[in-house]
Design an enzyme around this catalytic site. Structure first.
Site, PDB file in Angstrom:
ATOM      1  N   ASP A 412      -5.250  -3.791   0.852  1.00 23.29           N
ATOM      2  CA  ASP A 412      -4.089  -2.916   0.779  1.00 23.29           C
ATOM      3  C   ASP A 412      -2.822  -3.759   0.959  1.00 23.29           C
ATOM      4  O   ASP A 412      -2.878  -4.925   1.350  1.00 23.29           O
ATOM      5  CB  ASP A 412      -4.223  -1.887   1.912  1.00 23.29           C
ATOM      6  N   GLU A 415       1.138  -6.178  -2.545  1.00 21.77           N
ATOM      7  CA  GLU A 415       2.133  -6.366  -3.630  1.00 21.77           C
ATOM      8  C   GLU A 415       2.851  -7.700  -3.511  1.00 21.77           C
ATOM      9  O   GLU A 415       3.309  -8.200  -4.531  1.00 21.77           O
ATOM     10  CB  GLU A 415       3.116  -5.208  -3.615  1.00 21.77           C
ATOM     11  N   ASP A 544      -0.825   5.467  -3.048  1.00 24.04           N
ATOM     12  CA  ASP A 544      -0.498   6.501  -2.077  1.00 24.04           C
ATOM     13  C   ASP A 544       0.040   7.760  -2.728  1.00 24.04           C
ATOM     14  O   ASP A 544       1.234   8.018  -2.744  1.00 24.04           O
ATOM     15  CB  ASP A 544       0.516   5.956  -1.077  1.00 24.04           C
TER      16      ASP A 544
END
Ligand SMILES: *[C@@H]1O[C@H](CO)[C@@H](O)[C@H](O)[C@H]1NC(C)=O
Ligand SMILES: *[C@@H]1O[C@H](CO)[C@@H](O)[C@H](O)[C@H]1NC(C)=O
Ligand SMILES: *[C@@H]1O[C@H](CO)[C@@H](O)[C@H](O)[C@H]1NC(C)=O
Ligand SMILES: *[C@@H]1O[C@H](CO)[C@@H](O)[C@H](O)[C@H]1NC(C)=O
Ligand SMILES: CC(=O)N[C@H]1CO[C@H](CO)[C@@H](O)[C@@H]1O
Length: 862
Positions: A412, A415, A544
């Site tokens: 997770d 990025e 999300d």
């Protein structure tokens, strides 16, 4: 020095403007369209390769920097269906996606003879433009003829004309419809932590590839470039166009011929470029129950730690052993950001520091962010020792013998995300302000705000923080909420160039670390951030989302993007929604849809009300109904994944893949095929029990009753669809392998018998496949691979029976059987009347078989 001071002040002011997002220099597209472009000279053509020099016409237009004077063009007919068109700076090397991050596809040997290829490259020398057309029909697929090429240090522009109302799919990650709106759409590619997945913004993954479908064929265009970019679909002045606006790298296009008859051909051709999707373990198709914050297991939210007080290792091992003893699996979340904790006895930080593998800020110290543990550092996936580091952390912390013995990983925040507000002058203070652990024990270092000196005249190549062309990053400046773009990787690459690769590289490193723990076994990694080709190593969840009907609906488009276009088939959206509050009806519907996501996971935010399926009676029932179907179909989808792994054939299909001439199907993204033949048509209106969906002109069979349903190429409305149900149809022409019964775990499922359902198409024939192996080895020692064919009342099950199962074929059901059979034979032997039954109302012939599935057999009725 007064001049210097005042120019510095100007520079500071400029940087403040940039920092507050006021930058975004607007240039009228007409100015860009009027640039004078380049002229081709020194054109050499030899075999499959054409090269040329592209020389700037006149002074150029210098919109976002000075136009580069001379470019190099190289065109290669790589295969009979693929052309690579590459344009680079002739004089200087520029960033290109590294080979080890994205290996270039092999080229045909002997080389392709261009005239025999399915598509052709064509050009006009001055001003230079090029087109790609189909050899046989001369139909132009891509043409820059009306628009000049622009190539500046930090701005590249290529623009192609499109047909009116073009059918374009891809260019994600985004939450637009699968069939992209072409009037005025900007697709920005820049990895971003995008809570709530807002429409029209850049999200987590970057896939600069599109498929364009026409009734005359389907082709694909992939731009291998990892820099930030805006891809615009415009229709200014009634001239439809697709325009790339890229802030770095080179132009490296792959044109894929696709096919004039079968849309899935282009998916296979893209897989040859991006890589084939990884084969995943059998168990990973089981149902996943997950939550962010089943009270975080980590010590102060530091990766590779357990909170010694709340989650001591011995108790955690008890939990995992308990699950494993019940044939269940355990997956935890691992973020890339490692808590910044010098001299604090935090092994993962200390070992990384000793190996010096952190991403570096422009001044050479570790690049700092703010993530869950407070101030963090980020592993540099380009560092030669990063694999050693990551493998070691996995080996130590996820040790099967004395650590947390996980079966898969969910990665997770890669990025990489940072909560630090731009310009993040003092991450230490921000961590305190945002109450992110750990609490500070020593004063923060001198909080000197970084000053970004930007010349107001010549735009330099190294304006890494505020490039003159500002992509439409929803977070604002490109360094906002992520690692700074002037951060440096070990090999000298900057985050400006490599940002969009970070999540994909973490996925690869994580897959390798898991492989090192269990050599020879397939890994299971689910990532948030991806780049083209990520499917080679990882699956993906759609980030999300929220517990809303809109996000329930859009999940199908998102999933089709990854599974049908980007070659990342192990994909799913958080069932019942990640953020916000799920209602019973929404969660029930979402359970039924989610059973047809390849990756089926109920996932929830820590601060939202609990939404496990068992919380509501109707949702429990919905989940039981569909998990039963999903598990019975598990070998069917597993077989489809195996095929995808072999050649890139998609595991999910938008309707137009199957009905390429039927224009009604082109925009449909609320229905899809799960595998080749199960048409899923969920109820999509808020709180509704009715659905109107499309049935193409074809023969279908109701999945529940098995009765034939004639598709008329018209909408069908079903009323009174219970919240515990989802409309499913079998497309005629399929032989489906199913388990005869479901089970509570995938381990138990593997001991169930098989049955076959024969659903003939309009021509009376049907076919299918069944692949079985041990479900976990990368190279299984034995495999079973069967062809299932049906014609003239005869089902034949043939192939290689290498993998020894202890199970039987329990029965075969033939659908669409118009009249009661006279005789039924299994491998030539007549079957007693008691062993079969015929239902005239449903036209189903049900034959009991009871033979071990270890040798060919056939079943015939007359
Ligand atoms: C190829 O390009 C030339 C020059 O622009 C043009 O005249 C010709 O029509 C093109 N051929 C095709 C098949 O598009
Ligand atoms: C295009 O979309 C942008 C962003 O939504 C909007 O601001 C602009 O007005 C639109 N332009 C046209 C011509 O519709
Ligand atoms: C590097 O810059 C950061 C701020 O960007 C600062 O906190 C750090 O102290 C600097 N390191 C060195 C070695 O100057
Ligand atoms: C499988 O078929 C064999 C032979 O017909 C039969 O003896 C056996 O009981 C069957 N096994 C199961 C699990 O039904
Ligand atoms: C806003 C935010 O940080 N959201 C994060 C919360 O945690 C989930 C984990 O599931 C992340 O994916 C989100 O990015």
């Amino acid at each position: 020095m007064p001049t210097l001071w005042s120019s510095l002040r100007v520079a500071v002011l400029a940087s403040l403007l940039h920092a507050t997002g006021l930058h975004a220099a607007f240039v009228d597209p007409k100015v860009l369209d009027a640039c004078s472009g380049y002229s081709a000279s020194n054109i050499q053509s030899s075999g499959a390769v054409l090269t040329a020099d592209l020389v700037l016409n006149g002074q150029g237009c210098n919109v976002f920097g000075s136009d580069i004077k001379k470019l190099g063009l190289k065109v290669t007919y790589e295969t009979s269906t693929r052309i690579n068109v590459k344009i680079v700076d002739a004089a200087a090397s520029r960033f290109e996606v590294p080979q080890d991050v994205f290996p270039r596809p092999p080229v045909s040997t002997p080389p392709v003879v261009p005239s025999s290829a399915e598509i052709q490259f064509n050009y006009t020398a001055s001003p230079f433009s090029f087109s790609v057309y189909r050899t046989a029909s001369r139909e132009v697929l891509f043409s820059t003829a009306s628009y000049p090429l622009i190539f500046e240090p930090q701005y590249l522009r290529v623009k192609t004309s499109l047909p009116a109302n073009a059918n374009i799919y891809g260019l994600g990650e985004h939450t637009h419809p699968f069939h992209l709106p072409t009037q005025n759409t900007t697709l920005t590619l820049w990895s971003r932590d995008s809570y709530g997945i807002p429409v029209g913004t850049n999200l987590y993954g970057n896939h600069p590839v599109y498929f364009e479908h026409r009734t005359t064929g389907t082709h694909g265009v992939f731009l291998l470039n990892a820099n930030g970019m805006d891809i615009k679909l415009t229709n200014a002045g009634g001239a439809p166009a697709l325009e790339y606006n890229v802030i770095g790298g080179v132009l490296d296009f792959y044109f894929l011929a696709g096919s004039t008859t079968d849309p899935t051909a282009v998916a296979r051709q893209y897989a040859q470029v991006a890589g084939l999707p990884a084969e995943v373990p059998y168990w990973s198709f089981g149902f996943h129950q997950c939550r962010f914050g089943y009270k975080d297991y980590m010590d102060r939210r530091r990766v590779f730690t357990l909170d010694p007080q709340y989650f001591p290792v011995n108790r955690m091992r008890e939990i995992v052993n308990y699950l494993h003893a019940r044939d269940q699996k355990y997956i935890v979340m691992t973020d890339p950001a490692v808590g910044y904790a010098p001299n604090a006895g935090y092994g993962a930080y200390d070992r990384g520091t000793a190996l010096d593998i952190w991403l570096k800020a422009a001044n050479g110290s570790a690049s700092l962010g703010v993530v869950w543990p407070g101030v963090t550092v980020y592993p540099d996936w380009f560092h030669p020792k990063v694999a050693q580091y990551w493998n070691k952390e996995f080996e130590l912390f996820y040790s099967p013998t004395n650590g947390l013995d996980i079966d898969g990983v969910w990665i997770d925040m890669n990025e990489p995300a940072s909560f630090c507000d731009y310009p993040c002058a003092n991450p230490f203070q921000q961590a305190i302000d945002q109450r992110l652990p750990p609490p500070r024990t020593s004063p923060p270092p001198n909080p000197n705000a970084p000053i970004f000196v930007k010349s107001n005249t010549i735009v330099k190549r190294d304006d890494l923080l505020n490039p003159p062309y500002a992509i439409n990053n929803a977070a604002g400046p490109i360094s906002a909420k992520t690692a700074f773009t002037n951060s440096k990787h070990f090999n000298g690459l900057t985050e400006y160039d490599a940002h969009n690769l970070y999540g994909a590289m973490m996925s690869t490193a994580t897959s390798k670390a898991m492989l090192a723990r269990r050599p020879g076994k397939r890994t299971f990694v689910i990532t948030r951030s991806t780049f083209a080709g990520a499917g080679r190593d990882t699956g993906k969840w759609l980030g999300d989302n929220l517990s809303t009907w809109e996000h329930y609906r859009i999940s199908i488009a998102g999933m089709l993007g990854f599974a049908s276009v980007y070659q990342v088939p192990m994909v799913g959206s958080d069932i019942c929604g990640f953020g916000a509050d799920a209602t019973e009806r929404l969660c029930a519907r979402w359970a039924t849809l989610g059973a047809f996501y390849p990756f089926m996971r109920n996932h929830n935010q820590d601060s939202s009300p609990s939404q496990e399926f068992y919380r509501w009676a109707s949702v429990t029932q919905a989940a039981k109904n569909v998990i039963d179907i999903r598990y019975r179909l598990l070998d069917y989808i597993y077989t489809a994944f195996h095929q995808a792994h072999l050649d890139g054939t998609p595991v999910l299909h938008p309707l137009w893949f199957k009905y390429p001439k039927d224009k009604t199907t082109f925009p449909i993204d609320l229905q899809f095929f799960y595998g080749d033949s199960i048409l899923v048509s969920p109820v999509t209106q808020d709180d509704s029990t009715s659905v109107t969906f499309y049935l193409p002109n074809d023969i279908f069979y109701d999945f529940k009753t098995l009765a034939p349903v004639k598709g008329l190429g018209a909408p069908v409305t079903l009323n009174n669809v219970p919240f515990t149900d989802i409309p499913l149809h079998i497309k005629g022409g399929a032989v489906l392998p199913l388990r005869a019964q479901s089970a509570l775990t995938t381990t138990a499922l593997r001991k169930r018998d098989f049955e076959f359902i024969v659903a003939p198409g309009t021509d009376g024939t049907a076919s299918g496949a069944l692949y079985i192996d041990d479900g976990e080895s990368i190279v299984p020692s034995t495999t079973t691979s069967l062809k299932l064919t049906f014609k003239n009342g005869l089902l034949s099950v043939q192939g290689v029976f290498g993998y020894q199962t202890s199970v039987n074929t329990s029965r075969v059901r033939f659908l669409g059987v118009a009249k009661a059979p006279g005789t039924v034979q299994v491998s030539g032997k007549a079957v007693a009347k008691a062993a079969y039954s015929y239902d005239a109302a449903k036209q189903v012939l049900d034959v009991t078989i009871g033979l071990p599935l270890n040798a060919p057999f056939n079943v015939q009725y007359t």
